[in-house]
Write a protein that holds these residues in place. Structure first.
Motif, PDB file in Angstrom:
ATOM      1  N   THR A 242       0.825  -1.209   0.000  1.00 24.93           N
ATOM      2  CA  THR A 242       0.000   0.000   0.000  1.00 24.93           C
ATOM      3  C   THR A 242       0.856   1.254   0.000  1.00 24.93           C
ATOM      4  O   THR A 242       0.608   2.197  -0.760  1.00 24.93           O
ATOM      5  N   SER A 243       1.886   1.277   0.842  1.00 28.68           N
ATOM      6  CA  SER A 243       2.759   2.458   0.913  1.00 28.68           C
ATOM      7  C   SER A 243       3.468   2.696  -0.416  1.00 28.68           C
ATOM      8  O   SER A 243       3.646   3.842  -0.838  1.00 28.68           O
ATOM      9  N   ASN A 244       3.851   1.630  -1.099  1.00 34.12           N
ATOM     10  CA  ASN A 244       4.510   1.770  -2.405  1.00 34.12           C
ATOM     11  C   ASN A 244       3.556   2.358  -3.446  1.00 34.12           C
ATOM     12  O   ASN A 244       3.930   3.252  -4.216  1.00 34.12           O
ATOM     13  N   LEU A 245       2.326   1.867  -3.458  1.00 26.86           N
ATOM     14  CA  LEU A 245       1.345   2.357  -4.434  1.00 26.86           C
ATOM     15  C   LEU A 245       0.982   3.818  -4.194  1.00 26.86           C
ATOM     16  O   LEU A 245       0.609   4.533  -5.131  1.00 26.86           O
ATOM     17  N   LEU A 246       1.100   4.261  -2.945  1.00 28.85           N
ATOM     18  CA  LEU A 246       0.753   5.644  -2.605  1.00 28.85           C
ATOM     19  C   LEU A 246       1.966   6.570  -2.628  1.00 28.85           C
ATOM     20  O   LEU A 246       1.894   7.714  -2.168  1.00 28.85           O
ATOM     21  N   ASN A 247       3.083   6.047  -3.146  1.00 29.88           N
ATOM     22  CA  ASN A 247       4.294   6.850  -3.371  1.00 29.88           C
ATOM     23  C   ASN A 247       4.977   7.334  -2.089  1.00 29.88           C
ATOM     24  O   ASN A 247       5.635   8.379  -2.095  1.00 29.88           O
ATOM     25  N   TYR A 248       4.809   6.578  -0.994  1.00 31.18           N
ATOM     26  CA  TYR A 248       5.561   6.905   0.216  1.00 31.18           C
ATOM     27  C   TYR A 248       6.974   6.354   0.087  1.00 31.18           C
ATOM     28  O   TYR A 248       7.193   5.313  -0.548  1.00 31.18           O
ATOM     29  N   CYS A 249       7.923   7.048   0.712  1.00 32.44           N
ATOM     30  CA  CYS A 249       9.316   6.623   0.586  1.00 32.44           C
ATOM     31  C   CYS A 249       9.566   5.289   1.278  1.00 32.44           C
ATOM     32  O   CYS A 249      10.440   4.524   0.865  1.00 32.44           O
ATOM     33  N   ASP A 250       8.806   5.020   2.342  1.00 33.52           N
ATOM     34  CA  ASP A 250       8.932   3.728   3.007  1.00 33.52           C
ATOM     35  C   ASP A 250       7.687   3.445   3.839  1.00 33.52           C
ATOM     36  O   ASP A 250       6.828   4.313   4.045  1.00 33.52           O
ATOM     37  N   GLU A 251       7.596   2.222   4.315  1.00 32.59           N
ATOM     38  CA  GLU A 251       6.442   1.764   5.086  1.00 32.59           C
ATOM     39  C   GLU A 251       6.288   2.527   6.400  1.00 32.59           C
ATOM     40  O   GLU A 251       5.173   2.802   6.848  1.00 32.59           O
ATOM     41  N   PHE A 252       7.415   2.886   7.025  1.00 31.76           N
ATOM     42  CA  PHE A 252       7.381   3.573   8.319  1.00 31.76           C
ATOM     43  C   PHE A 252       6.675   4.925   8.216  1.00 31.76           C
ATOM     44  O   PHE A 252       5.801   5.247   9.025  1.00 31.76           O
ATOM     45  N   HIS A 253       7.053   5.734   7.213  1.00 32.25           N
ATOM     46  CA  HIS A 253       6.457   7.057   7.076  1.00 32.25           C
ATOM     47  C   HIS A 253       4.965   6.966   6.737  1.00 32.25           C
ATOM     48  O   HIS A 253       4.156   7.765   7.207  1.00 32.25           O
ATOM     49  N   PHE A 254       4.609   5.977   5.923  1.00 25.56           N
ATOM     50  CA  PHE A 254       3.196   5.782   5.606  1.00 25.56           C
ATOM     51  C   PHE A 254       2.405   5.418   6.864  1.00 25.56           C
ATOM     52  O   PHE A 254       1.341   5.984   7.138  1.00 25.56           O
ATOM     53  N   SER A 255       2.920   4.466   7.648  1.00 25.76           N
ATOM     54  CA  SER A 255       2.223   4.015   8.856  1.00 25.76           C
ATOM     55  C   SER A 255       2.061   5.154   9.857  1.00 25.76           C
ATOM     56  O   SER A 255       1.013   5.294  10.501  1.00 25.76           O
ATOM     57  N   LYS A 256       3.096   5.976   9.976  1.00 28.61           N
ATOM     58  CA  LYS A 256       3.046   7.114  10.896  1.00 28.61           C
ATOM     59  C   LYS A 256       1.964   8.106  10.472  1.00 28.61           C
ATOM     60  O   LYS A 256       1.181   8.588  11.298  1.00 28.61           O
ATOM     61  N   GLN A 257       1.894   8.395   9.168  1.00 32.07           N
ATOM     62  CA  GLN A 257       0.884   9.324   8.658  1.00 32.07           C
ATOM     63  C   GLN A 257      -0.517   8.740   8.771  1.00 32.07           C
ATOM     64  O   GLN A 257      -1.478   9.438   9.110  1.00 32.07           O
ATOM     65  N   PHE A 258      -0.637   7.449   8.508  1.00 30.16           N
ATOM     66  CA  PHE A 258      -1.939   6.786   8.581  1.00 30.16           C
ATOM     67  C   PHE A 258      -2.484   6.834  10.007  1.00 30.16           C
ATOM     68  O   PHE A 258      -3.656   7.154  10.228  1.00 30.16           O
ATOM     69  N   LYS A 259      -1.631   6.552  10.983  1.00 29.53           N
ATOM     70  CA  LYS A 259      -2.072   6.570  12.382  1.00 29.53           C
ATOM     71  C   LYS A 259      -2.424   7.978  12.829  1.00 29.53           C
ATOM     72  O   LYS A 259      -3.397   8.187  13.562  1.00 29.53           O
ATOM     73  N   LYS A 260      -1.647   8.955  12.385  1.00 25.37           N
ATOM     74  CA  LYS A 260      -1.917  10.346  12.745  1.00 25.37           C
ATOM     75  C   LYS A 260      -3.271  10.788  12.197  1.00 25.37           C
ATOM     76  O   LYS A 260      -3.994  11.570  12.823  1.00 25.37           O
ATOM     77  N   THR A 261      -3.626  10.279  11.026  1.00 23.48           N
ATOM     78  CA  THR A 261      -4.866  10.689  10.366  1.00 23.48           C
ATOM     79  C   THR A 261      -6.086   9.934  10.878  1.00 23.48           C
ATOM     80  O   THR A 261      -7.149  10.518  11.094  1.00 23.48           O
ATOM     81  N   THR A 262      -5.949   8.620  11.080  1.00 16.78           N
ATOM     82  CA  THR A 262      -7.106   7.786  11.427  1.00 16.78           C
ATOM     83  C   THR A 262      -7.195   7.425  12.898  1.00 16.78           C
ATOM     84  O   THR A 262      -8.236   6.962  13.363  1.00 16.78           O
ATOM     85  N   GLY A 263      -6.086   7.597  13.633  1.00 14.67           N
ATOM     86  CA  GLY A 263      -6.091   7.236  15.046  1.00 14.67           C
ATOM     87  C   GLY A 263      -5.693   5.801  15.316  1.00 14.67           C
ATOM     88  O   GLY A 263      -5.681   5.358  16.465  1.00 14.67           O
ATOM     89  N   MET A 264      -5.366   5.055  14.269  1.00  9.81           N
ATOM     90  CA  MET A 264      -4.914   3.674  14.445  1.00  9.81           C
ATOM     91  C   MET A 264      -3.903   3.332  13.358  1.00  9.81           C
ATOM     92  O   MET A 264      -3.868   3.970  12.304  1.00  9.81           O
ATOM     93  N   SER A 265      -3.069   2.338  13.625  1.00  8.57           N
ATOM     94  CA  SER A 265      -2.067   1.935  12.647  1.00  8.57           C
ATOM     95  C   SER A 265      -2.743   1.203  11.490  1.00  8.57           C
ATOM     96  O   SER A 265      -3.870   0.712  11.636  1.00  8.57           O
ATOM     97  N   PRO A 266      -2.061   1.105  10.335  1.00  7.88           N
ATOM     98  CA  PRO A 266      -2.654   0.355   9.215  1.00  7.88           C
ATOM     99  C   PRO A 266      -3.001  -1.083   9.589  1.00  7.88           C
ATOM    100  O   PRO A 266      -4.040  -1.598   9.172  1.00  7.88           O
TER     101      PRO A 266
END
Length: 277
Positions: A242-266
């Motif tokens: 998922t992080s690759n398809l959304l053009n994030y540099c790595d899984e960590f940064h995507f997970s951090k942003q996802f949790k910040k936005t939704t309140g839970m980890s992917p």
């Protein structure tokens, strides 16, 4: 829906993220009672026929017409009803829960912008009637699905605040929305976009936020996270994929942003939506 009697369905289905308390159909007649009330829960009413009025403690005053969607907040004084010499018919849902509190805390649900428009009306009436029927027959295992469907309907409404087309004479807000939806996975230069419409950038960003309830970047991010949820749950992709398809540099940064936005980890989100209640 003409000449149908009022009805109400009570099921009180609930899950960790929210509860639908009841739903129904109601015919409003003109009333001289114009006192504001406080519901104590979230709700929305969708006008399927007729016309009326709305006002609240924030000073919002709107003429309501068929196809309008009224969002009600637990602690906001409000009043609405049918106009003189007419009636109106609404489909409504009453609900509560942490997912709606979270959306409000992050200004996605904004009590200062309570009126929206959902059209084509015949299509949204069909969707709401189906959701109401599903709610009436729901089993505990259906709870999460219904909460998500309710949230999706609200999300659609939030994209079309009432009066947007009348206020936005040049149509640049709608054009900006269309542009972001097309290029949301890329880095967008909003200053250049403002220049394209011959609008001062400061005016551009403030007006967009006022109309949409979200800043330009948060609106773009909401589309990214919506797509992330689709990949994780509907396509059953891994967090890395998922992080690759959304053009994030790595899984960590995507997970951090996802949790910040939704309140839970992917992974928590994925597990929650694949776990039967």
């Amino acid at each position: 829906m003409k000449n149908r009697k009022d009805y109400i369905y009570k099921n009180s289905i609930n899950c960790p993220i929210g509860t639908i308390n009841f739903a129904g159909y109601h015919t409003h007649s003109p009333s001289k009672m114009n006192k504001m009330r406080y519901l104590g829960k979230y709700a929305f009413a969708y006008l399927i026929d007729g016309a009326g009025f709305y006002y609240d403690e924030f000073g919002n005053k709107e003429n309501i017409e068929s196809g309008d969607f009224i969002m009600v907040y637990p602690d906001t004084g409000h009043c609405y009803g049918a106009a003189d010499n007419t009636t109106w018919e609404t489909l409504y849902f009453v609900f509560e829960g942490q997912i709606f509190d979270y959306l409000r805390a992050n200004n996605i649900l904004n009590p200062k912008q309570p009126i929206f428009t959902l059209k084509p009306q015949i299509e949204w009436r069909r969707k709401l009637l189906k959701l109401m029927d599903d709610f009436r027959k729901a089993k505990p295992s259906d709870t999460l699905t219904l909460i998500i469907q309710l949230q999706e309907i609200i999300s659609h409404a939030l994209k079309t605040p009432k009066g947007l087309k009348q206020i936005d004479k040049s149509g640049w807000v709608q054009k900006t929305i269309a542009y972001i939806k097309e290029y949301y996975l890329e880095e967008i230069n909003y200053q250049e976009l403002a220049s394209h419409f011959n609008i001062n950038y400061d005016t551009f960003r403030k007006y967009f936020k006022n109309e949409m309830g979200l800043s330009l970047t948060k609106f773009q991010l909401s589309l990214v996270m919506e797509k992330a949820g689709f990949y994780l749950c509907e396509e059953n992709l891994s967090v890395k994929e998922t992080s690759n398809l959304l053009n994030y540099c790595d899984e960590f940064h995507f997970s951090k942003q996802f949790k910040k936005t939704t309140g839970m980890s992917p992974r928590q989100y994925k597990l929650l939506l694949h776990t039967k209640i």
